[in-house]
Design a protein around this motif. Sequence first.
Motif, PDB file in Angstrom:
ATOM      1  N   GLN A 178      13.709  -4.053 -23.120  1.00 21.73           N
ATOM      2  CA  GLN A 178      14.180  -2.794 -22.553  1.00 21.73           C
ATOM      3  C   GLN A 178      13.023  -2.118 -21.817  1.00 21.73           C
ATOM      4  OE1 GLN A 178      15.790  -0.143 -25.470  1.00 21.73           O
ATOM      5  NE2 GLN A 178      16.086   1.515 -24.030  1.00 21.73           N
ATOM      6  N   ALA A 179      13.304  -1.572 -20.646  1.00 23.32           N
ATOM      7  CA  ALA A 179      12.288  -0.831 -19.907  1.00 23.32           C
ATOM      8  C   ALA A 179      11.941   0.427 -20.700  1.00 23.32           C
ATOM      9  CB  ALA A 179      12.795  -0.455 -18.518  1.00 23.32           C
ATOM     10  N   LEU A 180      10.637   0.675 -20.890  1.00 19.97           N
ATOM     11  CA  LEU A 180      10.187   1.853 -21.642  1.00 19.97           C
ATOM     12  C   LEU A 180       9.924   3.053 -20.739  1.00 19.97           C
ATOM     13  CD1 LEU A 180       7.756   0.146 -24.165  1.00 19.97           C
ATOM     14  CD2 LEU A 180      10.101   0.923 -24.564  1.00 19.97           C
ATOM     15  N   VAL A 181       9.600   2.797 -19.487  1.00 19.80           N
ATOM     16  CA  VAL A 181       9.368   3.863 -18.510  1.00 19.80           C
ATOM     17  C   VAL A 181      10.145   3.511 -17.250  1.00 19.80           C
ATOM     18  CG1 VAL A 181       7.075   4.470 -19.378  1.00 19.80           C
ATOM     19  CG2 VAL A 181       7.291   2.765 -17.597  1.00 19.80           C
ATOM     20  N   ALA A 182      10.411   4.512 -16.438  1.00 23.81           N
ATOM     21  CA  ALA A 182      11.095   4.251 -15.172  1.00 23.81           C
ATOM     22  C   ALA A 182      10.192   3.354 -14.325  1.00 23.81           C
ATOM     23  CB  ALA A 182      11.385   5.555 -14.447  1.00 23.81           C
ATOM     24  N   PRO A 183      10.648   2.149 -13.978  1.00 25.69           N
ATOM     25  CA  PRO A 183       9.801   1.243 -13.207  1.00 25.69           C
ATOM     26  C   PRO A 183       9.424   1.826 -11.842  1.00 25.69           C
ATOM     27  CG  PRO A 183      11.647   0.071 -14.175  1.00 25.69           C
ATOM     28  CD  PRO A 183      11.912   1.538 -14.368  1.00 25.69           C
ATOM     29  N   ALA A 184       8.155   1.725 -11.505  1.00 25.54           N
ATOM     30  CA  ALA A 184       7.667   2.202 -10.207  1.00 25.54           C
ATOM     31  C   ALA A 184       8.254   1.329  -9.098  1.00 25.54           C
ATOM     32  CB  ALA A 184       6.141   2.143 -10.170  1.00 25.54           C
ATOM     33  N   VAL A 185       8.699   1.951  -8.036  1.00 30.80           N
ATOM     34  CA  VAL A 185       9.245   1.225  -6.890  1.00 30.80           C
ATOM     35  C   VAL A 185       8.077   0.826  -5.980  1.00 30.80           C
ATOM     36  CG1 VAL A 185      10.773   1.402  -4.885  1.00 30.80           C
ATOM     37  CG2 VAL A 185      11.418   2.463  -7.046  1.00 30.80           C
ATOM     38  N   PRO A 186       8.079  -0.411  -5.461  1.00 25.81           N
ATOM     39  CA  PRO A 186       6.998  -0.816  -4.550  1.00 25.81           C
ATOM     40  C   PRO A 186       6.942   0.072  -3.314  1.00 25.81           C
ATOM     41  CG  PRO A 186       8.395  -2.690  -5.134  1.00 25.81           C
ATOM     42  CD  PRO A 186       9.057  -1.464  -5.674  1.00 25.81           C
ATOM     43  N   LEU A 187       5.749   0.189  -2.751  1.00 24.46           N
ATOM     44  CA  LEU A 187       5.557   0.945  -1.520  1.00 24.46           C
ATOM     45  C   LEU A 187       5.465  -0.021  -0.345  1.00 24.46           C
ATOM     46  CD1 LEU A 187       2.815   3.447  -2.745  1.00 24.46           C
ATOM     47  CD2 LEU A 187       5.285   3.850  -2.549  1.00 24.46           C
ATOM     48  N   TYR A 188       6.006   0.393   0.792  1.00 23.56           N
ATOM     49  CA  TYR A 188       5.879  -0.400   2.009  1.00 23.56           C
ATOM     50  C   TYR A 188       4.390  -0.435   2.354  1.00 23.56           C
ATOM     51  CZ  TYR A 188       7.414  -2.334   6.492  1.00 23.56           C
ATOM     52  OH  TYR A 188       7.648  -3.154   7.561  1.00 23.56           O
ATOM     53  N   PRO A 189       3.812  -1.617   2.644  1.00 22.58           N
ATOM     54  CA  PRO A 189       2.384  -1.681   2.981  1.00 22.58           C
ATOM     55  C   PRO A 189       2.073  -0.792   4.195  1.00 22.58           C
ATOM     56  CG  PRO A 189       3.253  -3.878   2.571  1.00 22.58           C
ATOM     57  CD  PRO A 189       4.433  -2.947   2.611  1.00 22.58           C
ATOM     58  N   ALA A 190       1.246   0.210   3.988  1.00 18.55           N
ATOM     59  CA  ALA A 190       0.946   1.204   5.024  1.00 18.55           C
ATOM     60  C   ALA A 190       0.414   0.573   6.298  1.00 18.55           C
ATOM     61  CB  ALA A 190      -0.048   2.230   4.480  1.00 18.55           C
ATOM     62  N   GLU A 191      -0.396  -0.474   6.171  1.00 21.12           N
ATOM     63  CA  GLU A 191      -0.991  -1.109   7.344  1.00 21.12           C
ATOM     64  C   GLU A 191       0.030  -1.847   8.210  1.00 21.12           C
ATOM     65  OE1 GLU A 191      -1.286  -4.120   3.969  1.00 21.12           O
ATOM     66  OE2 GLU A 191      -1.506  -1.959   4.184  1.00 21.12           O
ATOM     67  N   LEU A 192       1.256  -2.037   7.697  1.00 18.12           N
ATOM     68  CA  LEU A 192       2.281  -2.771   8.458  1.00 18.12           C
ATOM     69  C   LEU A 192       3.349  -1.863   9.068  1.00 18.12           C
ATOM     70  CD1 LEU A 192       2.800  -5.868   6.127  1.00 18.12           C
ATOM     71  CD2 LEU A 192       1.446  -5.717   8.228  1.00 18.12           C
ATOM     72  N   ILE A 193       3.319  -0.581   8.759  1.00 20.47           N
ATOM     73  CA  ILE A 193       4.363   0.320   9.262  1.00 20.47           C
ATOM     74  C   ILE A 193       4.380   0.338  10.789  1.00 20.47           C
ATOM     75  CG2 ILE A 193       5.147   2.728   9.375  1.00 20.47           C
ATOM     76  CD1 ILE A 193       4.168   3.031   6.466  1.00 20.47           C
TER      77      ILE A 193
ATOM     78  N   VAL B  21      12.709   2.448   9.317  1.00 21.32           N
ATOM     79  CA  VAL B  21      13.835   3.027  10.038  1.00 21.32           C
ATOM     80  C   VAL B  21      13.359   4.331  10.659  1.00 21.32           C
ATOM     81  CG1 VAL B  21      16.188   3.910   9.848  1.00 21.32           C
ATOM     82  CG2 VAL B  21      15.464   1.985   8.414  1.00 21.32           C
ATOM     83  N   GLU B  22      13.433   4.405  11.992  1.00 18.64           N
ATOM     84  CA  GLU B  22      12.990   5.584  12.737  1.00 18.64           C
ATOM     85  C   GLU B  22      11.581   6.022  12.327  1.00 18.64           C
ATOM     86  OE1 GLU B  22      15.998   8.620  12.420  1.00 18.64           O
ATOM     87  OE2 GLU B  22      17.579   7.262  13.113  1.00 18.64           O
ATOM     88  N   GLY B  23      10.704   5.026  12.199  1.00 17.75           N
ATOM     89  CA  GLY B  23       9.307   5.293  11.883  1.00 17.75           C
ATOM     90  C   GLY B  23       9.007   5.586  10.429  1.00 17.75           C
ATOM     91  N   LYS B  24      10.032   5.570   9.565  1.00 19.26           N
ATOM     92  CA  LYS B  24       9.827   5.851   8.147  1.00 19.26           C
ATOM     93  C   LYS B  24      10.029   4.582   7.323  1.00 19.26           C
ATOM     94  CE  LYS B  24      11.263  10.634   8.527  1.00 19.26           C
ATOM     95  NZ  LYS B  24      12.232  11.631   8.160  1.00 19.26           N
ATOM     96  N   ALA B  25       9.056   4.299   6.456  1.00 19.13           N
ATOM     97  CA  ALA B  25       9.115   3.119   5.599  1.00 19.13           C
ATOM     98  C   ALA B  25      10.148   3.330   4.488  1.00 19.13           C
ATOM     99  CB  ALA B  25       7.754   2.833   4.996  1.00 19.13           C
ATOM    100  N   SER B  26      10.869   2.270   4.162  1.00 17.25           N
ATOM    101  CA  SER B  26      11.890   2.329   3.125  1.00 17.25           C
ATOM    102  C   SER B  26      11.848   1.049   2.308  1.00 17.25           C
ATOM    103  CB  SER B  26      13.250   2.484   3.791  1.00 17.25           C
ATOM    104  OG  SER B  26      14.290   2.326   2.849  1.00 17.25           O
ATOM    105  N   VAL B  27      11.981   1.192   0.998  1.00 20.16           N
ATOM    106  CA  VAL B  27      12.067   0.047   0.103  1.00 20.16           C
ATOM    107  C   VAL B  27      13.303   0.271  -0.766  1.00 20.16           C
ATOM    108  CG1 VAL B  27      10.925  -1.301  -1.698  1.00 20.16           C
ATOM    109  CG2 VAL B  27       9.552  -0.168   0.064  1.00 20.16           C
ATOM    110  N   SER B  28      14.171  -0.725  -0.815  1.00 26.64           N
ATOM    111  CA  SER B  28      15.395  -0.600  -1.603  1.00 26.64           C
ATOM    112  C   SER B  28      15.729  -1.943  -2.229  1.00 26.64           C
ATOM    113  CB  SER B  28      16.563  -0.134  -0.720  1.00 26.64           C
ATOM    114  OG  SER B  28      16.797  -1.091   0.308  1.00 26.64           O
ATOM    115  N   GLN B  29      16.739  -1.925  -3.062  1.00 26.76           N
ATOM    116  CA  GLN B  29      17.245  -3.170  -3.625  1.00 26.76           C
ATOM    117  C   GLN B  29      18.622  -3.431  -3.046  1.00 26.76           C
ATOM    118  OE1 GLN B  29      16.330  -2.321  -7.942  1.00 26.76           O
ATOM    119  NE2 GLN B  29      15.851  -4.478  -7.724  1.00 26.76           N
ATOM    120  N   PRO B  30      18.761  -4.567  -2.366  1.00 27.57           N
ATOM    121  CA  PRO B  30      20.063  -4.886  -1.765  1.00 27.57           C
ATOM    122  C   PRO B  30      21.126  -5.149  -2.801  1.00 27.57           C
ATOM    123  CG  PRO B  30      18.440  -6.623  -1.281  1.00 27.57           C
ATOM    124  CD  PRO B  30      17.764  -5.569  -2.092  1.00 27.57           C
TER     125      PRO B  30
END
Length: 178
Positions: free
Chosen positions: A58-73, A169-178
């Motif tokens: 069981q997850a004990l803490v809310a899992p951190a969502v990955p960040l879009y690599p800043a150098e690739l935006i 999307v429109e210059g803003k990085a987004s990370v989601s789960q399909p």
Amino acid sequence: MGMRRLIWILSALTALLCITGCAKVQTRAVDTRVAGEVLVDPAQLPVYSERDEAEEPQALVAPAVPLYPAELIAARLPPIAVTVRIVVNPEGRVAEVEALAAEPALAEAPAFVEAIRTAAAQWRYRPYRVIRWRELPDQDGDGLADGEEMVANRALPFRFDMRYRFEVVEGKASVSQP
């Protein structure tokens, strides 16, 4: 039907599924944005008996969502979906993040895998546990066991697969789960 008997039946069914493939156990993620199926490695499971009881990870803490690599935006890459296998050790910490696929296959895919690896390093789980019980002898002469005692409590590693979609999307990085 007693609770122990029901647990034994469910454990036996899980063992049977593991013998024929991989048992899928749903995680109870704290944060619904990050959830996946836990694929328990059949080679790591002990032989189940009537006295074994399994506790799901069981997850004990809310899992951190990955960040879009800043150098690739600024690179304006097409959206990329990255699938990884996460291995969690018996202490409940992520021990390994292995890339399984990246669609489309981009030269920059390792940066996205590293972003997932960085986020996963923060995740913590209650480990997958197998507890073995034994009946205590009949002391009062009624022909029934006078209780149970725990004789083993093992934490086991487990693994699960996650898929993330990285896009700008429109210059803003987004990370989601399909």
